[in-house]
Design an enzyme around this catalytic site. Structure first.
Site, PDB file in Angstrom:
ATOM      1  N   LYS A 244       0.884  -1.332   0.012  1.00 30.06           N
ATOM      2  CA  LYS A 244       0.097   0.115   0.001  1.00 30.06           C
ATOM      3  C   LYS A 244       0.899   1.170  -0.143  1.00 30.06           C
ATOM      4  O   LYS A 244       1.820   1.208   0.308  1.00 30.06           O
ATOM      5  CB  LYS A 244      -0.780   0.058   1.272  1.00 30.06           C
ATOM      6  CG  LYS A 244      -1.974  -0.981   1.138  1.00 30.06           C
ATOM      7  CD  LYS A 244      -2.554  -0.919   2.568  1.00 30.06           C
ATOM      8  CE  LYS A 244      -3.886  -1.954   2.759  1.00 30.06           C
ATOM      9  NZ  LYS A 244      -4.994  -1.526   1.880  1.00 30.06           N
TER      10      LYS A 244
ATOM     11  N   ARG B 249     -10.262 -11.726   1.276  1.00 32.67           N
ATOM     12  CA  ARG B 249     -11.086 -12.605   0.505  1.00 32.67           C
ATOM     13  C   ARG B 249     -10.493 -13.777   0.897  1.00 32.67           C
ATOM     14  O   ARG B 249     -11.255 -15.281   0.761  1.00 32.67           O
ATOM     15  CB  ARG B 249     -11.507 -12.090  -0.541  1.00 32.67           C
ATOM     16  CG  ARG B 249     -10.311 -12.039  -1.633  1.00 32.67           C
ATOM     17  CD  ARG B 249     -10.823 -10.823  -2.727  1.00 32.67           C
ATOM     18  NE  ARG B 249     -10.797  -9.577  -2.137  1.00 32.67           N
ATOM     19  CZ  ARG B 249     -11.279  -8.398  -3.103  1.00 32.67           C
ATOM     20  NH1 ARG B 249     -11.516  -8.964  -4.422  1.00 32.67           N
ATOM     21  NH2 ARG B 249     -11.386  -7.385  -2.752  1.00 32.67           N
TER      22      ARG B 249
HETATM   23  N1  BES Z   1      -8.063  -3.938   4.432  1.00 34.27           N
HETATM   24  C1  BES Z   1      -8.307  -3.485   3.048  1.00 34.27           C
HETATM   25  C2  BES Z   1      -9.529  -2.579   2.752  1.00 34.27           C
HETATM   26  C3  BES Z   1      -9.627  -1.261   3.475  1.00 34.27           C
HETATM   27  C4  BES Z   1      -9.420  -0.168   2.774  1.00 34.27           C
HETATM   28  C5  BES Z   1      -9.960  -1.344   4.723  1.00 34.27           C
HETATM   29  C6  BES Z   1      -9.525   1.175   3.408  1.00 34.27           C
HETATM   30  C7  BES Z   1     -10.230  -0.266   5.643  1.00 34.27           C
HETATM   31  C8  BES Z   1     -10.027   1.179   4.740  1.00 34.27           C
HETATM   32  C9  BES Z   1      -8.289  -4.808   1.874  1.00 34.27           C
HETATM   33  O1  BES Z   1      -7.500  -5.597   2.387  1.00 34.27           O
HETATM   34  C10 BES Z   1      -7.701  -3.979   0.990  1.00 34.27           C
HETATM   35  O2  BES Z   1      -6.594  -3.661   0.589  1.00 34.27           O
HETATM   36  N2  BES Z   1      -8.586  -4.169  -0.407  1.00 34.27           N
HETATM   37  C11 BES Z   1      -8.144  -3.926  -1.774  1.00 34.27           C
HETATM   38  C12 BES Z   1      -8.704  -4.511  -2.759  1.00 34.27           C
HETATM   39  C13 BES Z   1      -8.038  -4.479  -4.037  1.00 34.27           C
HETATM   40  C14 BES Z   1      -6.725  -4.861  -4.146  1.00 34.27           C
HETATM   41  C15 BES Z   1      -8.879  -5.490  -5.174  1.00 34.27           C
HETATM   42  C16 BES Z   1      -8.730  -2.290  -1.948  1.00 34.27           C
HETATM   43  O3  BES Z   1      -9.772  -2.070  -1.304  1.00 34.27           O
HETATM   44  O4  BES Z   1      -8.385  -1.574  -2.452  1.00 34.27           O
HETATM   45 ZN    ZN Z   2      -5.601  -5.498   1.783  1.00 34.27          ZN
END
Ligand code: BES
Ligand code: ZN
Ligand code: ZN
Length: 500
Positions: free
Chosen positions: A280, A354
Protein backbone atom coordinates in the site's frame (compact mmCIF):
# COMPACT_ATOMS: atom_id res chain seq x y z
CA UNK A 1 -18.15 4.53 35.42
CA UNK A 2 -20.66 3.34 38.02
CA UNK A 3 -24.26 3.26 36.92
CA UNK A 4 -27.30 3.02 39.13
CA UNK A 5 -30.98 3.88 39.27
CA UNK A 6 -32.96 5.38 42.10
CA UNK A 7 -36.52 6.49 42.71
CA UNK A 8 -36.59 10.16 43.58
CA UNK A 9 -36.75 13.74 42.52
CA UNK A 10 -34.15 15.08 40.10
CA UNK A 11 -34.11 18.49 41.81
CA UNK A 12 -32.88 16.92 45.05
CA UNK A 13 -29.77 15.13 43.81
CA UNK A 14 -26.48 16.19 45.36
CA UNK A 15 -24.37 15.88 42.24
CA UNK A 16 -22.13 18.04 40.12
CA UNK A 17 -24.83 18.16 37.49
CA UNK A 18 -28.22 16.81 36.55
CA UNK A 19 -29.31 16.33 32.95
CA UNK A 20 -32.87 17.06 31.84
CA UNK A 21 -34.29 17.10 28.33
CA UNK A 22 -36.54 19.42 26.37
CA UNK A 23 -38.28 18.71 23.08
CA UNK A 24 -38.21 21.34 20.39
CA UNK A 25 -41.46 23.29 20.49
CA UNK A 26 -42.43 21.98 23.93
CA UNK A 27 -43.83 24.54 26.25
CA UNK A 28 -41.60 23.49 29.12
CA UNK A 29 -43.83 22.91 32.08
CA UNK A 30 -43.94 19.12 32.03
CA UNK A 31 -41.52 16.43 33.18
CA UNK A 32 -38.15 16.97 34.78
CA UNK A 33 -37.54 20.21 32.89
CA UNK A 34 -40.71 21.67 34.42
CA UNK A 35 -39.80 20.39 37.88
CA UNK A 36 -36.34 21.96 37.75
CA UNK A 37 -37.77 25.15 36.32
CA UNK A 38 -40.22 25.46 39.19
CA UNK A 39 -37.51 24.70 41.76
CA UNK A 40 -35.45 27.51 40.21
CA UNK A 41 -38.38 29.92 40.18
CA UNK A 42 -38.77 29.95 36.43
CA UNK A 43 -35.09 30.38 35.53
CA UNK A 44 -35.27 27.83 32.72
CA UNK A 45 -38.46 29.28 31.25
CA UNK A 46 -36.79 32.69 31.27
CA UNK A 47 -33.98 31.24 29.18
CA UNK A 48 -36.60 29.84 26.81
CA UNK A 49 -38.24 33.24 26.57
CA UNK A 50 -34.84 34.75 25.78
CA UNK A 51 -34.50 32.23 22.97
CA UNK A 52 -31.41 30.65 24.52
CA UNK A 53 -33.10 27.29 25.13
CA UNK A 54 -35.06 26.01 22.13
CA UNK A 55 -34.88 22.26 22.63
CA UNK A 56 -33.15 21.75 19.30
CA UNK A 57 -31.31 18.48 18.73
CA UNK A 58 -27.70 18.93 19.84
CA UNK A 59 -28.42 22.06 21.88
CA UNK A 60 -26.94 21.99 25.39
CA UNK A 61 -27.39 24.72 27.98
CA UNK A 62 -25.52 24.60 31.26
CA UNK A 63 -27.18 26.46 34.12
CA UNK A 64 -25.46 26.98 37.48
CA UNK A 65 -27.89 26.65 40.37
CA UNK A 66 -25.76 28.69 42.84
CA UNK A 67 -26.97 26.76 45.87
CA UNK A 68 -30.69 27.20 45.20
CA UNK A 69 -31.19 23.46 44.69
CA UNK A 70 -29.03 20.44 45.54
CA UNK A 71 -27.48 19.79 42.12
CA UNK A 72 -24.69 22.27 41.42
CA UNK A 73 -25.64 22.54 37.76
CA UNK A 74 -28.45 21.66 35.40
CA UNK A 75 -27.65 20.69 31.84
CA UNK A 76 -30.62 21.12 29.56
CA UNK A 77 -30.29 18.81 26.57
CA UNK A 78 -32.28 19.65 23.45
CA UNK A 79 -34.06 16.49 22.29
CA UNK A 80 -35.17 17.80 18.89
CA UNK A 81 -38.53 17.10 17.33
CA UNK A 82 -40.74 14.74 19.24
CA UNK A 83 -42.19 12.92 16.21
CA UNK A 84 -38.77 11.65 15.08
CA UNK A 85 -37.53 10.83 18.58
CA UNK A 86 -36.03 7.35 19.08
CA UNK A 87 -33.50 5.38 21.12
CA UNK A 88 -30.68 6.43 18.80
CA UNK A 89 -31.42 10.08 19.70
CA UNK A 90 -31.20 9.13 23.39
CA UNK A 91 -27.84 7.41 22.87
CA UNK A 92 -26.43 10.41 21.02
CA UNK A 93 -27.80 12.95 23.47
CA UNK A 94 -26.57 11.03 26.49
CA UNK A 95 -23.11 10.66 24.92
CA UNK A 96 -22.76 14.34 24.09
CA UNK A 97 -24.14 15.54 27.41
CA UNK A 98 -21.78 13.39 29.42
CA UNK A 99 -18.72 14.17 27.31
CA UNK A 100 -19.53 17.83 27.81
CA UNK A 101 -19.84 17.45 31.59
CA UNK A 102 -16.71 15.32 31.81
CA UNK A 103 -14.91 18.07 29.94
CA UNK A 104 -15.96 20.45 32.70
CA UNK A 105 -14.36 18.17 35.28
CA UNK A 106 -17.67 16.97 36.70
CA UNK A 107 -17.37 13.45 38.12
CA UNK A 108 -20.87 12.62 39.36
CA UNK A 109 -23.95 13.11 37.23
CA UNK A 110 -27.62 12.31 37.63
CA UNK A 111 -30.01 12.15 34.70
CA UNK A 112 -33.63 11.46 34.04
CA UNK A 113 -34.84 9.02 31.39
CA UNK A 114 -34.37 11.52 28.56
CA UNK A 115 -37.54 11.88 26.54
CA UNK A 116 -39.17 8.84 28.10
CA UNK A 117 -42.92 9.16 28.49
CA UNK A 118 -43.81 11.94 26.10
CA UNK A 119 -41.14 10.73 23.69
CA UNK A 120 -42.91 7.42 23.37
CA UNK A 121 -40.09 5.17 24.59
CA UNK A 122 -40.65 2.83 27.51
CA UNK A 123 -38.50 3.18 30.62
CA UNK A 124 -36.33 0.09 30.08
CA UNK A 125 -35.42 0.99 26.49
CA UNK A 126 -34.62 4.56 27.50
CA UNK A 127 -32.47 3.48 30.46
CA UNK A 128 -30.56 1.13 28.16
CA UNK A 129 -30.03 3.89 25.61
CA UNK A 130 -28.88 6.41 28.23
CA UNK A 131 -26.26 4.03 29.61
CA UNK A 132 -25.23 2.62 26.23
CA UNK A 133 -24.80 6.13 24.84
CA UNK A 134 -22.88 7.24 27.90
CA UNK A 135 -20.39 4.38 27.87
CA UNK A 136 -19.93 4.49 24.11
CA UNK A 137 -19.59 8.27 24.02
CA UNK A 138 -17.17 8.50 26.93
CA UNK A 139 -14.87 5.87 25.43
CA UNK A 140 -11.33 6.93 24.79
CA UNK A 141 -8.16 5.09 23.87
CA UNK A 142 -5.42 6.85 25.80
CA UNK A 143 -3.43 4.02 27.37
CA UNK A 144 -0.24 5.04 25.58
CA UNK A 145 -0.47 8.71 26.57
CA UNK A 146 1.92 9.47 29.42
CA UNK A 147 -0.38 12.12 30.87
CA UNK A 148 -3.66 10.23 30.52
CA UNK A 149 -4.13 10.19 34.31
CA UNK A 150 -4.71 13.94 34.11
CA UNK A 151 -7.85 13.30 32.09
CA UNK A 152 -11.03 13.66 34.11
CA UNK A 153 -13.13 10.56 34.49
CA UNK A 154 -16.85 10.50 34.88
CA UNK A 155 -17.20 8.37 37.99
CA UNK A 156 -20.91 7.84 38.38
CA UNK A 157 -24.13 8.16 36.43
CA UNK A 158 -27.39 7.86 38.35
CA UNK A 159 -30.72 7.52 36.60
CA UNK A 160 -33.40 9.22 38.67
CA UNK A 161 -37.00 8.22 38.08
CA UNK A 162 -40.05 9.41 39.99
CA UNK A 163 -42.18 6.40 39.15
CA UNK A 164 -40.90 3.52 41.31
CA UNK A 165 -42.97 0.92 39.45
CA UNK A 166 -40.57 0.81 36.49
CA UNK A 167 -37.41 0.26 38.58
CA UNK A 168 -37.04 -3.40 37.58
CA UNK A 169 -37.32 -2.57 33.93
CA UNK A 170 -34.83 0.29 34.32
CA UNK A 171 -32.31 -1.89 36.14
CA UNK A 172 -32.51 -4.50 33.37
CA UNK A 173 -32.13 -1.79 30.74
CA UNK A 174 -29.03 -0.45 32.46
CA UNK A 175 -27.52 -3.93 32.59
CA UNK A 176 -28.19 -4.53 28.88
CA UNK A 177 -26.77 -1.13 27.97
CA UNK A 178 -23.62 -1.92 29.95
CA UNK A 179 -23.25 -5.32 28.30
CA UNK A 180 -23.65 -3.97 24.77
CA UNK A 181 -21.44 -0.92 25.23
CA UNK A 182 -18.79 -2.94 27.08
CA UNK A 183 -18.55 -5.32 24.13
CA UNK A 184 -18.43 -2.52 21.55
CA UNK A 185 -15.68 -0.85 23.56
CA UNK A 186 -13.74 -4.12 23.68
CA UNK A 187 -13.93 -4.28 19.88
CA UNK A 188 -12.80 -0.64 19.73
CA UNK A 189 -9.90 -1.41 22.05
CA UNK A 190 -8.57 -4.30 19.99
CA UNK A 191 -9.00 -2.30 16.77
CA UNK A 192 -7.31 0.82 18.13
CA UNK A 193 -4.47 -1.17 19.67
CA UNK A 194 -1.25 -0.75 17.66
CA UNK A 195 -0.42 -3.78 15.53
CA UNK A 196 2.90 -4.33 17.32
CA UNK A 197 0.82 -5.21 20.38
CA UNK A 198 -2.36 -6.59 18.79
CA UNK A 199 -0.73 -9.51 17.00
CA UNK A 200 -2.68 -12.62 15.98
CA UNK A 201 -1.41 -14.25 19.19
CA UNK A 202 -2.67 -11.34 21.28
CA UNK A 203 -6.04 -11.40 19.51
CA UNK A 204 -6.33 -15.06 20.45
CA UNK A 205 -5.59 -14.11 24.08
CA UNK A 206 -8.45 -11.60 23.98
CA UNK A 207 -10.71 -14.35 22.62
CA UNK A 208 -9.55 -16.60 25.48
CA UNK A 209 -10.60 -13.95 28.00
CA UNK A 210 -14.02 -13.65 26.36
CA UNK A 211 -14.34 -17.45 26.37
CA UNK A 212 -13.42 -17.67 30.04
CA UNK A 213 -15.83 -14.95 31.02
CA UNK A 214 -18.73 -16.39 29.01
CA UNK A 215 -17.94 -20.09 29.53
CA UNK A 216 -17.56 -20.55 25.77
CA UNK A 217 -15.65 -23.35 24.05
CA UNK A 218 -12.50 -22.10 22.41
CA UNK A 219 -10.01 -23.61 20.06
CA UNK A 220 -7.05 -21.83 18.53
CA UNK A 221 -5.67 -23.54 15.44
CA UNK A 222 -1.96 -23.09 14.79
CA UNK A 223 -0.10 -22.91 11.50
CA UNK A 224 0.43 -26.70 11.52
CA UNK A 225 -3.27 -27.37 12.11
CA UNK A 226 -4.16 -25.08 9.24
CA UNK A 227 -1.65 -26.85 7.01
CA UNK A 228 -3.20 -30.21 7.94
CA UNK A 229 -6.62 -28.83 6.95
CA UNK A 230 -5.26 -27.58 3.62
CA UNK A 231 -5.88 -23.91 4.33
CA UNK A 232 -3.53 -22.68 1.64
CA UNK A 233 -5.22 -19.31 1.32
CA UNK A 234 -4.74 -18.26 4.95
CA UNK A 235 -1.23 -19.66 5.00
CA UNK A 236 -0.37 -17.83 1.78
CA UNK A 237 -1.33 -14.52 3.36
CA UNK A 238 0.54 -15.39 6.56
CA UNK A 239 3.72 -16.40 4.76
CA UNK A 240 5.16 -12.89 4.60
CA UNK A 241 4.85 -12.28 8.32
CA UNK A 242 7.08 -13.20 11.23
CA UNK A 243 4.00 -13.46 13.46
CA UNK A 244 2.40 -16.91 13.64
CA UNK A 245 -1.17 -16.96 12.27
CA UNK A 246 -4.06 -18.19 14.42
CA UNK A 247 -7.48 -19.47 13.51
CA UNK A 248 -9.63 -18.56 16.49
CA UNK A 249 -12.82 -20.57 17.03
CA UNK A 250 -15.28 -19.65 19.79
CA UNK A 251 -18.43 -21.68 20.33
CA UNK A 252 -21.60 -20.90 22.22
CA UNK A 253 -24.14 -23.68 22.67
CA UNK A 254 -27.64 -22.33 23.22
CA UNK A 255 -29.49 -25.23 21.64
CA UNK A 256 -27.59 -28.47 22.17
CA UNK A 257 -30.60 -30.54 21.18
CA UNK A 258 -30.60 -29.12 17.68
CA UNK A 259 -27.17 -28.82 16.15
CA UNK A 260 -28.70 -27.55 12.91
CA UNK A 261 -29.91 -24.42 14.72
CA UNK A 262 -26.59 -22.79 14.06
CA UNK A 263 -25.07 -19.47 13.10
CA UNK A 264 -21.47 -18.89 12.06
CA UNK A 265 -19.89 -15.47 12.54
CA UNK A 266 -16.70 -15.17 10.53
CA UNK A 267 -14.57 -12.07 11.11
CA UNK A 268 -11.59 -10.86 9.09
CA UNK A 269 -8.66 -10.77 11.48
CA UNK A 270 -5.82 -9.08 9.60
CA UNK A 271 -3.93 -7.51 12.50
CA UNK A 272 -1.99 -5.38 10.05
CA UNK A 273 -2.51 -5.02 6.33
CA UNK A 274 0.56 -3.58 4.65
CA UNK A 275 -0.77 -4.89 1.35
CA UNK A 276 2.02 -7.47 1.20
CA UNK A 277 4.14 -7.44 -1.96
CA UNK A 278 1.41 -5.34 -3.61
CA UNK A 279 2.31 -2.85 -0.91
CA UNK A 280 0.00 0.00 0.00
CA UNK A 281 1.02 3.62 -0.23
CA UNK A 282 2.33 5.15 2.98
CA UNK A 283 -0.56 7.61 3.37
CA UNK A 284 -2.75 6.41 6.19
CA UNK A 285 -1.26 2.92 6.20
CA UNK A 286 -1.30 3.07 9.99
CA UNK A 287 -5.07 2.77 9.88
CA UNK A 288 -4.54 -0.80 8.70
CA UNK A 289 -3.93 -1.80 12.33
CA UNK A 290 -7.73 -1.85 12.33
CA UNK A 291 -8.03 -4.44 9.57
CA UNK A 292 -9.10 -6.94 12.22
CA UNK A 293 -12.21 -4.94 13.16
CA UNK A 294 -14.47 -7.68 11.75
CA UNK A 295 -12.65 -10.29 13.84
CA UNK A 296 -12.86 -8.05 16.90
CA UNK A 297 -16.57 -7.58 16.26
CA UNK A 298 -17.37 -11.28 16.19
CA UNK A 299 -15.28 -11.99 19.30
CA UNK A 300 -16.94 -9.14 21.19
CA UNK A 301 -20.41 -10.15 19.98
CA UNK A 302 -19.81 -13.65 21.39
CA UNK A 303 -19.35 -12.06 24.81
CA UNK A 304 -22.80 -10.46 24.55
CA UNK A 305 -24.38 -13.66 23.23
CA UNK A 306 -22.92 -15.64 26.13
CA UNK A 307 -24.54 -13.19 28.55
CA UNK A 308 -27.93 -13.00 26.84
CA UNK A 309 -28.20 -16.76 26.30
CA UNK A 310 -30.32 -17.01 23.11
CA UNK A 311 -31.56 -20.47 22.02
CA UNK A 312 -29.21 -20.94 19.09
CA UNK A 313 -25.70 -22.31 18.59
CA UNK A 314 -23.24 -19.64 17.54
CA UNK A 315 -19.70 -20.20 16.34
CA UNK A 316 -17.26 -17.36 15.80
CA UNK A 317 -14.33 -17.98 13.47
CA UNK A 318 -11.51 -15.49 13.11
CA UNK A 319 -8.67 -16.13 10.69
CA UNK A 320 -5.97 -13.94 12.24
CA UNK A 321 -2.71 -13.04 10.55
CA UNK A 322 -0.66 -10.09 9.40
CA UNK A 323 -0.35 -9.31 5.70
CA UNK A 324 3.34 -8.43 5.34
CA UNK A 325 5.87 -8.29 2.49
CA UNK A 326 8.55 -10.50 4.10
CA UNK A 327 11.06 -12.64 2.22
CA UNK A 328 8.71 -15.60 2.27
CA UNK A 329 5.69 -13.54 1.26
CA UNK A 330 3.40 -14.75 -1.48
CA UNK A 331 3.72 -12.96 -4.83
CA UNK A 332 1.27 -11.72 -7.42
CA UNK A 333 0.95 -14.59 -9.88
CA UNK A 334 1.22 -17.26 -7.19
CA UNK A 335 -1.51 -19.88 -6.97
CA UNK A 336 -2.81 -21.16 -3.63
CA UNK A 337 -5.02 -24.14 -2.93
CA UNK A 338 -7.85 -23.45 -0.50
CA UNK A 339 -9.32 -25.83 2.07
CA UNK A 340 -12.30 -26.28 -0.28
CA UNK A 341 -9.99 -27.66 -2.98
CA UNK A 342 -10.52 -24.62 -5.22
CA UNK A 343 -7.41 -22.86 -6.41
CA UNK A 344 -6.94 -19.10 -6.39
CA UNK A 345 -4.49 -17.06 -8.43
CA UNK A 346 -3.08 -14.21 -6.37
CA UNK A 347 -3.48 -11.21 -8.62
CA UNK A 348 -2.96 -8.64 -5.87
CA UNK A 349 -1.62 -9.57 -2.43
CA UNK A 350 -3.54 -6.63 -0.97
CA UNK A 351 -6.81 -8.43 -1.63
CA UNK A 352 -6.00 -10.71 1.31
CA UNK A 353 -9.27 -10.49 3.24
CA UNK A 354 -11.21 -12.63 0.81
CA UNK A 355 -8.40 -15.19 0.89
CA UNK A 356 -8.43 -15.71 4.64
CA UNK A 357 -12.24 -15.57 4.65
CA UNK A 358 -12.47 -18.20 1.90
CA UNK A 359 -10.75 -20.76 4.13
CA UNK A 360 -12.59 -19.60 7.25
CA UNK A 361 -15.98 -19.94 5.53
CA UNK A 362 -15.03 -23.42 4.31
CA UNK A 363 -14.02 -24.27 7.87
CA UNK A 364 -17.46 -23.12 9.09
CA UNK A 365 -19.07 -25.38 6.47
CA UNK A 366 -16.89 -28.28 7.63
CA UNK A 367 -18.43 -27.83 11.09
CA UNK A 368 -21.87 -28.25 9.52
CA UNK A 369 -22.87 -24.62 9.98
CA UNK A 370 -25.65 -23.72 7.55
CA UNK A 371 -25.99 -19.97 8.19
CA UNK A 372 -22.91 -17.81 7.91
CA UNK A 373 -22.36 -14.10 8.32
CA UNK A 374 -18.90 -12.77 7.54
CA UNK A 375 -17.78 -9.32 8.66
CA UNK A 376 -14.79 -7.66 7.08
CA UNK A 377 -12.98 -4.42 6.38
CA UNK A 378 -12.87 -5.80 2.86
CA UNK A 379 -12.71 -3.03 0.28
CA UNK A 380 -11.85 0.64 -0.03
CA UNK A 381 -14.50 0.67 -2.76
CA UNK A 382 -17.32 0.34 -0.22
CA UNK A 383 -16.50 3.86 1.01
CA UNK A 384 -16.72 5.13 -2.56
CA UNK A 385 -20.19 3.63 -2.83
CA UNK A 386 -21.63 4.30 0.63
CA UNK A 387 -19.24 6.65 2.41
CA UNK A 388 -19.06 6.15 6.14
CA UNK A 389 -22.79 6.41 6.74
CA UNK A 390 -23.69 2.76 6.47
CA UNK A 391 -22.06 -0.62 5.95
CA UNK A 392 -22.53 -2.73 2.84
CA UNK A 393 -24.46 -5.98 3.02
CA UNK A 394 -24.49 -8.73 0.42
CA UNK A 395 -26.02 -12.16 0.59
CA UNK A 396 -27.12 -15.37 -1.00
CA UNK A 397 -30.15 -15.60 1.27
CA UNK A 398 -32.58 -12.69 1.35
CA UNK A 399 -34.16 -13.72 4.66
CA UNK A 400 -30.76 -13.62 6.35
CA UNK A 401 -29.97 -10.24 4.72
CA UNK A 402 -33.30 -8.91 5.98
CA UNK A 403 -32.56 -10.21 9.47
CA UNK A 404 -29.22 -8.39 9.48
CA UNK A 405 -30.82 -5.14 8.34
CA UNK A 406 -33.46 -5.52 11.06
CA UNK A 407 -30.85 -6.39 13.71
CA UNK A 408 -28.96 -3.29 12.60
CA UNK A 409 -31.91 -0.96 12.83
CA UNK A 410 -32.80 -2.37 16.26
CA UNK A 411 -29.23 -1.55 17.32
CA UNK A 412 -28.68 1.84 15.69
CA UNK A 413 -26.44 0.50 12.90
CA UNK A 414 -27.22 0.90 9.21
CA UNK A 415 -26.67 -1.60 6.40
CA UNK A 416 -27.39 -1.07 2.75
CA UNK A 417 -27.74 -4.03 0.43
CA UNK A 418 -25.76 -4.20 -2.79
CA UNK A 419 -26.51 -6.64 -5.58
CA UNK A 420 -24.71 -9.77 -6.65
CA UNK A 421 -25.07 -11.09 -10.20
CA UNK A 422 -23.53 -14.05 -11.98
CA UNK A 423 -22.24 -11.73 -14.70
CA UNK A 424 -19.76 -10.23 -12.23
CA UNK A 425 -18.02 -13.63 -12.04
CA UNK A 426 -16.34 -12.97 -15.40
CA UNK A 427 -14.31 -10.24 -13.73
CA UNK A 428 -12.46 -12.66 -11.47
CA UNK A 429 -11.87 -15.53 -13.91
CA UNK A 430 -8.26 -16.69 -13.94
CA UNK A 431 -6.26 -18.13 -16.83
CA UNK A 432 -4.35 -20.46 -14.54
CA UNK A 433 -6.54 -21.21 -11.49
CA UNK A 434 -10.21 -21.66 -10.62
CA UNK A 435 -10.51 -17.96 -9.87
CA UNK A 436 -8.32 -14.98 -9.08
CA UNK A 437 -8.52 -12.84 -5.99
CA UNK A 438 -9.46 -9.55 -7.67
CA UNK A 439 -12.18 -8.44 -10.03
CA UNK A 440 -10.79 -5.12 -11.22
CA UNK A 441 -12.04 -1.75 -10.17
CA UNK A 442 -15.66 -1.75 -11.43
CA UNK A 443 -17.93 -2.89 -8.60
CA UNK A 444 -14.91 -3.76 -6.47
CA UNK A 445 -16.96 -4.39 -3.32
CA UNK A 446 -19.33 -6.70 -5.18
CA UNK A 447 -16.63 -8.86 -6.74
CA UNK A 448 -14.87 -8.98 -3.36
CA UNK A 449 -18.08 -10.20 -1.75
CA UNK A 450 -18.78 -12.70 -4.51
CA UNK A 451 -15.30 -14.21 -4.26
CA UNK A 452 -16.02 -15.01 -0.60
CA UNK A 453 -19.47 -16.29 -1.60
CA UNK A 454 -17.82 -18.82 -3.95
CA UNK A 455 -16.83 -20.67 -0.76
CA UNK A 456 -20.22 -20.63 0.97
CA UNK A 457 -21.01 -24.00 -0.56
CA UNK A 458 -24.79 -23.78 -0.47
CA UNK A 459 -25.04 -22.22 2.98
CA UNK A 460 -27.23 -19.19 3.64
CA UNK A 461 -24.47 -16.62 3.61
CA UNK A 462 -24.24 -12.89 4.21
CA UNK A 463 -21.23 -10.61 3.93
CA UNK A 464 -20.85 -7.27 5.71
CA UNK A 465 -18.28 -4.83 4.33
CA UNK A 466 -17.35 -2.49 7.18
CA UNK A 467 -14.25 -0.92 5.60
CA UNK A 468 -16.00 2.46 5.55
CA UNK A 469 -17.70 2.32 8.93
CA UNK A 470 -15.15 0.66 11.20
CA UNK A 471 -13.20 3.86 11.77
CA UNK A 472 -14.47 7.38 12.44
CA UNK A 473 -12.40 10.36 11.31
CA UNK A 474 -13.99 12.64 13.88
CA UNK A 475 -16.11 12.35 16.99
CA UNK A 476 -19.85 12.33 16.35
CA UNK A 477 -22.57 11.53 18.88
CA UNK A 478 -21.75 8.31 20.68
CA UNK A 479 -18.96 7.44 18.25
CA UNK A 480 -15.61 8.93 19.23
CA UNK A 481 -12.87 9.32 16.62
CA UNK A 482 -11.04 6.05 15.90
CA UNK A 483 -12.35 2.49 15.86
CA UNK A 484 -16.15 2.40 16.04
CA UNK A 485 -16.84 -1.21 17.02
CA UNK A 486 -19.45 -1.35 14.27
CA UNK A 487 -21.45 -4.59 13.88
CA UNK A 488 -20.88 -5.87 17.42
CA UNK A 489 -24.41 -4.97 18.53
CA UNK A 490 -25.94 -6.01 15.20
CA UNK A 491 -24.41 -9.50 15.36
CA UNK A 492 -25.53 -10.10 18.93
CA UNK A 493 -29.03 -8.89 18.05
CA UNK A 494 -29.04 -11.14 14.98
CA UNK A 495 -28.42 -14.18 17.18
CA UNK A 496 -31.42 -13.14 19.29
CA UNK A 497 -33.65 -12.57 16.24
CA UNK A 498 -32.75 -15.95 14.73
CA UNK A 499 -33.32 -17.66 18.08
CA UNK A 500 -36.84 -16.27 18.50
N1 BES B 1 -8.05 -3.86 4.20
C1 BES B 1 -8.22 -3.41 2.87
C2 BES B 1 -9.51 -2.62 2.67
C3 BES B 1 -9.64 -1.32 3.42
C4 BES B 1 -9.37 -0.12 2.80
C5 BES B 1 -10.09 -1.30 4.73
C6 BES B 1 -9.51 1.07 3.49
C7 BES B 1 -10.23 -0.11 5.42
C8 BES B 1 -9.95 1.08 4.79
C9 BES B 1 -8.26 -4.60 1.92
O1 BES B 1 -7.49 -5.68 2.29
C10 BES B 1 -7.72 -4.12 0.62
O2 BES B 1 -6.60 -3.72 0.57
N2 BES B 1 -8.56 -4.18 -0.41
C11 BES B 1 -8.18 -3.75 -1.72
C12 BES B 1 -8.72 -4.75 -2.71
C13 BES B 1 -8.18 -4.59 -4.10
C14 BES B 1 -6.70 -4.85 -4.13
C15 BES B 1 -8.91 -5.53 -5.00
C16 BES B 1 -8.77 -2.36 -1.97
O3 BES B 1 -9.86 -2.08 -1.48
O4 BES B 1 -8.10 -1.58 -2.60
ZN1 ZN C 1 -5.48 -5.53 1.71
ZN1 ZN D 1 -7.22 -5.87 4.38
Amino acid sequence: MDTSAITGNITEQRTGAVVVGLFQGAEGSGGAFGAVDRALDGALKALMDDGEIKGKKGEFTLVHTLGRISPARVLVAGLGKQDTFDAERVRNTSARALRYLRGKGIANVATVLLGSGSGGLVAGVTAQAVVEGAMLGLYRFDKYKSDSSENNELESLTIVEQDGSTMDEITKGIELGRTLAGAVNLCRDVSNEPANFMTPTQLSEVALDVAREGALDIQVLERGDMADLGMGAILGVASGSAQPPKLIVLRYWGDRDDESNSLGLVGKGITFDSGGISIKSATNMGAMKGDMAGGGAVIAAMGIIAKLGPKINVTAIVPATENMPGGRAQRPGDVVKTMSGKTIEIDNTDAEGRLVLADAVTYARSLGIGRIVDVATLTGAISTALGKICSGVFGSDQALVDSIVKAGSDSGERYWQLPMYDEYRDQYKSDVADLKNTGGSPAGSITGAQIIGEFADGAAWVHLDIAGTSRADSTKGYTPKGATGVSVRTLARLAQILAD
